[in-house]
Design an enzyme around this catalytic site. Structure first.
Site, mmCIF file in Angstrom:
data_model
loop_
_atom_site.group_PDB
_atom_site.id
_atom_site.type_symbol
_atom_site.label_atom_id
_atom_site.label_comp_id
_atom_site.label_asym_id
_atom_site.label_seq_id
_atom_site.Cartn_x
_atom_site.Cartn_y
_atom_site.Cartn_z
ATOM 1 N N CYS A 164 -10.605 -3.485 -4.474
ATOM 2 C CA CYS A 164 -9.595 -4.451 -4.941
ATOM 3 C C CYS A 164 -10.243 -5.753 -5.397
ATOM 4 O O CYS A 164 -9.789 -6.376 -6.350
ATOM 5 C CB CYS A 164 -8.567 -4.715 -3.848
ATOM 6 N N GLU B 39 0.346 5.227 0.467
ATOM 7 C CA GLU B 39 -0.588 6.295 0.871
ATOM 8 C C GLU B 39 -0.104 7.656 0.396
ATOM 9 O O GLU B 39 1.024 7.803 -0.092
ATOM 10 C CB GLU B 39 -0.780 6.236 2.392
ATOM 11 N N ASN B 40 -0.991 8.647 0.562
ATOM 12 C CA ASN B 40 -0.689 9.995 0.080
ATOM 13 C C ASN B 40 -1.340 11.015 1.000
ATOM 14 O O ASN B 40 -2.406 10.736 1.571
ATOM 15 C CB ASN B 40 -1.232 10.145 -1.356
ATOM 16 N N ALA B 41 -0.720 12.188 1.109
ATOM 17 C CA ALA B 41 -1.281 13.261 1.927
ATOM 18 C C ALA B 41 -2.687 13.622 1.448
ATOM 19 O O ALA B 41 -3.541 14.030 2.246
ATOM 20 C CB ALA B 41 -0.377 14.486 1.877
ATOM 21 N N CYS C 64 -4.003 0.572 -2.693
ATOM 22 C CA CYS C 64 -3.901 -0.652 -1.888
ATOM 23 C C CYS C 64 -2.813 -1.574 -2.450
ATOM 24 O O CYS C 64 -2.498 -1.546 -3.647
ATOM 25 C CB CYS C 64 -5.213 -1.421 -1.910
ATOM 26 N N ASN D 52 0.843 -1.192 0.000
ATOM 27 C CA ASN D 52 0.000 0.000 0.000
ATOM 28 C C ASN D 52 0.875 1.237 0.000
ATOM 29 O O ASN D 52 1.986 1.264 0.538
ATOM 30 C CB ASN D 52 -1.035 -0.014 1.134
ATOM 31 N N CYS E 27 -10.090 -5.127 0.110
ATOM 32 C CA CYS E 27 -11.241 -4.214 0.160
ATOM 33 C C CYS E 27 -12.126 -4.429 -1.072
ATOM 34 O O CYS E 27 -11.731 -5.090 -2.040
ATOM 35 C CB CYS E 27 -10.767 -2.765 0.250
ATOM 36 N N GLU F 242 -2.945 -4.726 -3.029
ATOM 37 C CA GLU F 242 -3.436 -5.695 -4.020
ATOM 38 C C GLU F 242 -3.427 -5.105 -5.426
ATOM 39 O O GLU F 242 -3.031 -5.756 -6.395
ATOM 40 C CB GLU F 242 -4.865 -6.138 -3.678
ATOM 41 N N TYR G 227 -5.553 11.829 0.756
ATOM 42 C CA TYR G 227 -5.897 10.433 1.079
ATOM 43 C C TYR G 227 -6.443 9.602 -0.088
ATOM 44 O O TYR G 227 -6.034 8.454 -0.259
ATOM 45 C CB TYR G 227 -6.881 10.381 2.253
HETATM 46 N N1 THU Z 1 -5.249 -1.548 2.447
HETATM 47 C C1 THU Z 1 -4.641 -2.368 1.557
HETATM 48 O O1 THU Z 1 -3.576 -2.050 1.012
HETATM 49 N N2 THU Z 1 -5.226 -3.555 1.284
HETATM 50 C C2 THU Z 1 -6.336 -4.029 1.909
HETATM 51 O O2 THU Z 1 -6.752 -5.126 1.637
HETATM 52 C C3 THU Z 1 -7.005 -3.222 2.934
HETATM 53 C C4 THU Z 1 -6.510 -1.844 3.091
HETATM 54 C C5 THU Z 1 -4.569 -0.296 2.806
HETATM 55 C C6 THU Z 1 -5.230 0.963 2.354
HETATM 56 C C7 THU Z 1 -4.670 1.954 3.346
HETATM 57 O O3 THU Z 1 -3.371 2.349 2.911
HETATM 58 C C8 THU Z 1 -4.505 1.144 4.618
HETATM 59 O O4 THU Z 1 -4.497 -0.203 4.220
HETATM 60 C C9 THU Z 1 -5.591 1.381 5.643
HETATM 61 O O5 THU Z 1 -6.837 1.221 5.086
#
Ligand code: THU
Length: 127
Positions: free
Chosen positions: A90, A47-49, A56, A45, A87, A58, A51
């Site tokens: 994904c 992330e970014n400022a 993810c 995963n 999620c 996956e 959001y």
């Molecule tokens: N996230 C994933 O990378 N995969 C998942 O299956 C569930 C959630 C990440 C998204 C975000 O960066 C962090 O987990 C919290 O939600």
């Protein structure tokens, strides 16, 4: 999960997870996709400022595989520091490329094994 069939795939997801970039949620995720021809593609995963710009693990793994020209998969492994299943977004993204096993690692105890079609019944498709 009764056998060690996916031990290598799970290990790839665990190793990848070390590179997860999750300074906002602090929830680091690693994913590993097994192609039908036996190759492994990993993702984390990111992330970014801003959001919603986050990605993810996956879908990062899926992007890596498709970029390499691979579109057929037999399994996905995902691991995090707590309970995790892919999620909804994904699940839909993965289902574009057919059904597959989904192995969800937990910090301690046995990984859980699902089919993607079980996690996302009646997935949307364009005919
Ligand atoms: N996230 C994933 O990378 N995969 C998942 O299956 C569930 C959630 C990440 C998204 C975000 O960066 C962090 O987990 C919290 O939600």
């Amino acid at each position: 999960m009764p056998d060690t069939k996916y031990a290598q795939l799970l290990e790839a997801a665990r190793e990848a997870r070390e590179n997860a970039y999750a300074p906002y949620s602090h929830f680091q995720v690693g994913a590993a996709l097994l192609s039908r021809d036996g190759r492994i593609f990993t993702g984390v995963n990111l992330e970014n400022a801003s959001y919603p710009a986050g990605l993810c693990a996956e879908r990062a793994a899926l992007a890596a595989a498709v970029t390499a020209g691979i579109r057929e998969f037999s399994a996905l492994a995902v691991c995090a520091g707590g309970q995790v299943t892919p999620c909804g977004l994904c699940r839909q993204a993965l289902s574009e490329f057919g059904d597959m096993d989904v192995i969800c690692a937990v910090p301690s105890g046995e990984p859980r094994l699902f089919r993607l079609s079980e996690l996302l019944p009646a997935a949307f498709r364009l005919d």
